[in-house]
Design an enzyme around this catalytic site. Sequence first.
Site, PDB file in Angstrom:
ATOM      1  N   ASP A  71       0.833  -1.195   0.000  1.00 52.06           N
ATOM      2  CA  ASP A  71       0.000   0.000   0.000  1.00 52.06           C
ATOM      3  C   ASP A  71       0.871   1.250   0.000  1.00 52.06           C
ATOM      4  O   ASP A  71       1.926   1.271   0.627  1.00 52.06           O
ATOM      5  CB  ASP A  71      -0.883  -0.021   1.251  1.00 52.06           C
ATOM      6  CG  ASP A  71      -1.855   1.120   1.308  1.00 52.06           C
ATOM      7  OD1 ASP A  71      -2.780   1.127   0.492  1.00 52.06           O
ATOM      8  OD2 ASP A  71      -1.674   2.011   2.162  1.00 52.06           O
ATOM      9  N   GLU A 126       1.099  -0.571  -5.076  1.00 49.98           N
ATOM     10  CA  GLU A 126       0.043   0.415  -5.274  1.00 49.98           C
ATOM     11  C   GLU A 126       0.730   1.766  -5.427  1.00 49.98           C
ATOM     12  O   GLU A 126       1.367   2.244  -4.499  1.00 49.98           O
ATOM     13  CB  GLU A 126      -0.909   0.427  -4.071  1.00 49.98           C
ATOM     14  CG  GLU A 126      -2.021   1.419  -4.249  1.00 49.98           C
ATOM     15  CD  GLU A 126      -2.302   2.231  -3.017  1.00 49.98           C
ATOM     16  OE1 GLU A 126      -3.434   2.206  -2.547  1.00 49.98           O
ATOM     17  OE2 GLU A 126      -1.380   2.910  -2.535  1.00 49.98           O
TER      18      GLU A 126
END
Length: 152
Positions: A71, A126
Amino acid sequence: IVRSHASKNALDGLALQDGTEHQYFHSGSKGEHSAWDSKLFDYDKYEVLRFLLANIYMWIEEYKFDGFRFDAVTSILYHHHGIGVGFSGDYHEYFSMNTDICGVAYLMMANEVAHSLFNDSITIAEDVSGMPGLCVGIEQGGIGFDYRLNMS
């Protein structure tokens, strides 16, 4: 897995664990993510690398994970964390004094750990920046992710 930031709540997170704000994080405003109200890891510290890399090891060895989605990779790659920046594809946006070299090195190590523990491991970044080389193997000069999840 979230590798770019952590809760600044001292009761349920790593913040102030040793009584200081800088055991795992940058101190002062450099250690604060203004958009997420969280603490930012300092990838130049051995303790941070050891903690985060050991965490990858634990998920693979103990829980038999076969991959990770990292993330907020943009926040790791750049000192500005991608806040207020529009990426047009010009190389100067990716390779400059705004690039967090320690963050890039950490991501390379994390990919190496994941792929060496489990050859078929998949890592996904990401990212909103489109950093060139993000999904190129480490041995070829890249950061080592298998895939990029475009969040822009």
